[in-house]
Design a protein around this motif. Sequence first.
Motif, PDB file in Angstrom:
ATOM      1  N   ASP A   1      -7.066   8.604   2.488  1.00  0.00           N
ATOM      2  CA  ASP A   1      -5.744   8.528   3.087  1.00  0.00           C
ATOM      3  C   ASP A   1      -4.984   7.329   2.498  1.00  0.00           C
ATOM      4  O   ASP A   1      -5.404   6.188   2.666  1.00  0.00           O
ATOM      5  CB  ASP A   1      -5.912   8.345   4.606  1.00  0.00           C
ATOM      6  N   PRO A   2      -3.882   7.571   1.799  1.00  0.00           N
ATOM      7  CA  PRO A   2      -3.197   6.459   1.123  1.00  0.00           C
ATOM      8  C   PRO A   2      -2.616   5.420   2.084  1.00  0.00           C
ATOM      9  O   PRO A   2      -2.369   4.283   1.669  1.00  0.00           O
ATOM     10  CB  PRO A   2      -2.072   7.153   0.339  1.00  0.00           C
ATOM     11  N   TYR A   3      -2.404   5.806   3.339  1.00  0.00           N
ATOM     12  CA  TYR A   3      -1.858   4.846   4.298  1.00  0.00           C
ATOM     13  C   TYR A   3      -2.976   4.044   4.958  1.00  0.00           C
ATOM     14  O   TYR A   3      -2.909   2.821   5.051  1.00  0.00           O
ATOM     15  CB  TYR A   3      -1.041   5.574   5.368  1.00  0.00           C
ATOM     16  N   LYS A   4      -4.032   4.747   5.383  1.00  0.00           N
ATOM     17  CA  LYS A   4      -5.117   4.060   6.096  1.00  0.00           C
ATOM     18  C   LYS A   4      -6.039   3.336   5.133  1.00  0.00           C
ATOM     19  O   LYS A   4      -6.543   2.260   5.420  1.00  0.00           O
ATOM     20  CB  LYS A   4      -5.911   5.070   6.926  1.00  0.00           C
ATOM     21  N   ASP A   5      -6.246   3.947   3.970  1.00  0.00           N
ATOM     22  CA  ASP A   5      -7.114   3.332   2.961  1.00  0.00           C
ATOM     23  C   ASP A   5      -6.270   2.563   1.953  1.00  0.00           C
ATOM     24  O   ASP A   5      -6.488   2.618   0.753  1.00  0.00           O
ATOM     25  CB  ASP A   5      -7.898   4.423   2.228  1.00  0.00           C
ATOM     26  N   PHE A   6      -5.289   1.863   2.510  1.00  0.00           N
ATOM     27  CA  PHE A   6      -4.236   1.226   1.717  1.00  0.00           C
ATOM     28  C   PHE A   6      -4.744   0.525   0.454  1.00  0.00           C
ATOM     29  O   PHE A   6      -4.311   0.818  -0.659  1.00  0.00           O
ATOM     30  CB  PHE A   6      -3.522   0.231   2.622  1.00  0.00           C
ATOM     31  N   ASN A   7      -5.693  -0.395   0.643  1.00  0.00           N
ATOM     32  CA  ASN A   7      -6.081  -1.252  -0.479  1.00  0.00           C
ATOM     33  C   ASN A   7      -6.846  -0.531  -1.583  1.00  0.00           C
ATOM     34  O   ASN A   7      -6.825  -0.951  -2.724  1.00  0.00           O
ATOM     35  CB  ASN A   7      -6.903  -2.434   0.017  1.00  0.00           C
ATOM     36  N   TYR A   8      -7.486   0.584  -1.203  1.00  0.00           N
ATOM     37  CA  TYR A   8      -8.236   1.337  -2.202  1.00  0.00           C
ATOM     38  C   TYR A   8      -7.341   1.745  -3.374  1.00  0.00           C
ATOM     39  O   TYR A   8      -7.782   1.838  -4.512  1.00  0.00           O
ATOM     40  CB  TYR A   8      -8.860   2.579  -1.557  1.00  0.00           C
ATOM     41  N   PHE A   9      -6.065   1.958  -3.080  1.00  0.00           N
ATOM     42  CA  PHE A   9      -5.192   2.545  -4.093  1.00  0.00           C
ATOM     43  C   PHE A   9      -4.534   1.539  -5.028  1.00  0.00           C
ATOM     44  O   PHE A   9      -3.653   1.891  -5.801  1.00  0.00           O
ATOM     45  CB  PHE A   9      -4.136   3.429  -3.416  1.00  0.00           C
ATOM     46  N   GLN A  10      -4.993   0.297  -4.936  1.00  0.00           N
ATOM     47  CA  GLN A  10      -4.440  -0.696  -5.857  1.00  0.00           C
ATOM     48  C   GLN A  10      -4.683  -0.250  -7.297  1.00  0.00           C
ATOM     49  O   GLN A  10      -5.795   0.118  -7.660  1.00  0.00           O
ATOM     50  CB  GLN A  10      -5.106  -2.050  -5.614  1.00  0.00           C
ATOM     51  N   THR A  11      -3.631  -0.253  -8.078  1.00  0.00           N
ATOM     52  CA  THR A  11      -3.601   0.191  -9.489  1.00  0.00           C
ATOM     53  C   THR A  11      -3.930   1.679  -9.670  1.00  0.00           C
ATOM     54  O   THR A  11      -4.016   2.151 -10.783  1.00  0.00           O
ATOM     55  CB  THR A  11      -4.549  -0.619 -10.414  1.00  0.00           C
ATOM     56  N   LYS A  12      -4.120   2.413  -8.570  1.00  0.00           N
ATOM     57  CA  LYS A  12      -4.415   3.844  -8.715  1.00  0.00           C
ATOM     58  C   LYS A  12      -3.148   4.688  -8.661  1.00  0.00           C
ATOM     59  O   LYS A  12      -3.084   5.756  -9.258  1.00  0.00           O
ATOM     60  CB  LYS A  12      -5.390   4.289  -7.624  1.00  0.00           C
ATOM     61  N   ILE A  13      -2.160   4.196  -7.909  1.00  0.00           N
ATOM     62  CA  ILE A  13      -0.891   4.921  -7.840  1.00  0.00           C
ATOM     63  C   ILE A  13       0.204   4.027  -8.422  1.00  0.00           C
ATOM     64  O   ILE A  13       0.294   2.855  -8.082  1.00  0.00           O
ATOM     65  CB  ILE A  13      -0.502   5.235  -6.381  1.00  0.00           C
ATOM     66  N   GLY A  14       1.004   4.599  -9.295  1.00  0.00           N
ATOM     67  CA  GLY A  14       2.151   3.862  -9.808  1.00  0.00           C
ATOM     68  C   GLY A  14       3.416   4.534  -9.323  1.00  0.00           C
ATOM     69  O   GLY A  14       3.444   5.757  -9.147  1.00  0.00           O
ATOM     70  N   ALA A  15       4.454   3.755  -9.093  1.00  0.00           N
ATOM     71  CA  ALA A  15       5.674   4.345  -8.564  1.00  0.00           C
ATOM     72  C   ALA A  15       6.896   3.923  -9.378  1.00  0.00           C
ATOM     73  O   ALA A  15       7.028   2.780  -9.766  1.00  0.00           O
ATOM     74  CB  ALA A  15       5.864   3.948  -7.104  1.00  0.00           C
ATOM     75  N   ILE A  16       7.755   4.917  -9.634  1.00  0.00           N
ATOM     76  CA  ILE A  16       9.053   4.624 -10.226  1.00  0.00           C
ATOM     77  C   ILE A  16      10.094   5.050  -9.199  1.00  0.00           C
ATOM     78  O   ILE A  16      10.042   6.169  -8.689  1.00  0.00           O
ATOM     79  CB  ILE A  16       9.265   5.401 -11.539  1.00  0.00           C
ATOM     80  N   PHE A  17      10.993   4.140  -8.899  1.00  0.00           N
ATOM     81  CA  PHE A  17      11.920   4.406  -7.811  1.00  0.00           C
ATOM     82  C   PHE A  17      13.303   4.793  -8.325  1.00  0.00           C
ATOM     83  O   PHE A  17      13.617   4.635  -9.497  1.00  0.00           O
ATOM     84  CB  PHE A  17      12.042   3.169  -6.928  1.00  0.00           C
ATOM     85  N   GLN A  18      14.096   5.252  -7.375  1.00  0.00           N
ATOM     86  CA  GLN A  18      15.447   5.692  -7.722  1.00  0.00           C
ATOM     87  C   GLN A  18      16.267   4.546  -8.302  1.00  0.00           C
ATOM     88  O   GLN A  18      16.927   4.690  -9.311  1.00  0.00           O
ATOM     89  CB  GLN A  18      16.122   6.243  -6.471  1.00  0.00           C
ATOM     90  N   THR A  19      16.214   3.401  -7.640  1.00  0.00           N
ATOM     91  CA  THR A  19      16.855   2.213  -8.208  1.00  0.00           C
ATOM     92  C   THR A  19      15.748   1.349  -8.796  1.00  0.00           C
ATOM     93  O   THR A  19      14.585   1.523  -8.449  1.00  0.00           O
ATOM     94  CB  THR A  19      17.611   1.426  -7.131  1.00  0.00           C
ATOM     95  N   ASP A  20      16.108   0.425  -9.665  1.00  0.00           N
ATOM     96  CA  ASP A  20      15.074  -0.282 -10.423  1.00  0.00           C
ATOM     97  C   ASP A  20      14.147  -1.139  -9.557  1.00  0.00           C
ATOM     98  O   ASP A  20      12.985  -1.288  -9.853  1.00  0.00           O
ATOM     99  CB  ASP A  20      15.728  -1.132 -11.515  1.00  0.00           C
TER     100      ASP A  20
END
Lengths: 255, 252
Positions: free
Chosen positions: B73-92
Amino acid sequence: MLERLKKIQLKKGGFISFGIILIAWETSSHFVPPYLIPDLSTLLDKFLEVLTSWKLMRHVFITVLRVIIALTISFVFGATLSILMGFVRKSEDYILPVLHFVMGVPALSWVVMAIIWFPNIESRILFILVACCFPNYTLEMYDGIKGIQKDLMDMLQSFRPTRLQLFSKLILPSIVPAILTSWKINVGYATRVAMVAELVGATTGVGFQLLSSQEMFDMPGAIAWTLMLIVFLLISQFSLEKAERYLLRYRPSTN
Amino acid sequence: MEKKIIVVDNVKKIYKIGRKQDFVVADGLSFQVSKGEVVCIVGKTGCGKSTCFNMLLGIEPTTEGTIRIEGRDPYKDFNYFQTKIGAIFQTDRLLPWRSSLENAVIGLELVEKSKEAREEIALKWLHRLGLEGFEEVYPYQLSGGMRQRVGMARAFTVNPDILLADEAFGHLDQVTSNQLREIFLELIKETGKTCLVVTHDIREAIEIGNRIIVLGKPCRNLLDEKIPEFSSEKEKGEYEERIFSVIDRGEV
Ligand SMILES: Nc1ncnc2c1ncn2[C@@H]1O[C@H](COP(=O)(O)OP(=O)(O)OP(=O)(O)O)[C@@H](O)[C@H]1O
Ligand SMILES: [Mg+2]
């Protein structure tokens, strides 16, 4: 008010205004008894006397030291409160009303309370200064924390920071402008309050010297001491502006 | 069967607005993404795409239902996802007090890695995105397109397994957004990352994705299918129109 603080360099207009004031002063001094309006050379002599005598300059340093110590303590206390309000939900509801109440208390009331509560002169002065100054720090910094964009918060969160990293990489840099502003406001304010605080019972400091000048009808003295304070204020504003120019160099310059 | 890297199962999201009022942003949202797939999510403005994006990113909880990425769970297992998910947002979303390089490097700064090592990686990506000579400048000294490139470099720098993009090219002018889209396509082909791209631009979705998911309002999947190969522009145009009508009518 901040805009006014920002620009303390003297421009041509400033020179002219001050020139006119000085001429008017000098002219009046020839028509009025010297204990009311002393002439400029007497004033200059007195100013230099203070400046060159360690026995007298000591009082300036003592006042400056009191202001700096009190501001440091106010800052630590004020910052702690603002961080508490920013990060502990609902704590704002408890802290803000009290803070607004405290800010409504006139400096003179703090003086009266300090005299009754503290027998020790230094504690009195410290108490008065801290009571007057810490709310400014808290409110400015709290505004800074509230102003942090959720967008940036989300961005950093997506990299999974620790709480400490969140603080050091986002929150602290975000509130640097607010911190600088709060110091700018408070240095001037604390110095003025210190004068009032030093009137009661102190035997050192510029406030005490001002009181002595008044008791001895020493107009040159009163003005010389006042000038000393203004010099201190100008130096501190100048240093803060230097710091600001360095710390906020990432901002587009407005001119 | 291929391994599903993202599994969204019957997700519901409700925002509380006011004391008694609820606002349903998502209801019955389910989809899955396999490793290496590039999935585009399209939907009307305000249908809850960004909210879903935030839930996938783990910075927003679901109200009901589950989201599993690599089984967690990306919300509950928050720290596990360090460097696993990258995000590009609408604004910089660049930090204004950091230079391009310092912005690009921030993800690696949070994990233990030497300064030289992480700057080398970030520099590589900045250069890859055409930002040679702009490493030391502050965001205010960059154009909107260049800032967005820095934002992309920041996401690639942590070398995530999964890349999420929310309208990453949406607010830029046509030329710039085309350029960036091309680089983005190139990079994801090259790195073979699993991508989830949120967009309101059907043409963009067809360009980038292997699969398209059309969301209704509130967020639920109306349509979820492979994007076919087109033999002619006409065929492509017809497909676009079909997708458009699904979005428009809110049903298949
Ligand atoms: N924190 C929140 N509290 C209450 N309502 C919210 C919140 N965040 C978003 N919403 C609402 O949820 C709905 C969906 O918002 P969202 O930003 O996810 O839409 P979107 O599909 O990304 O739109 P766009 O294409 O314009 O970016 C909107 O109507 C918005 O008002
Ligand atoms: Mg959105």
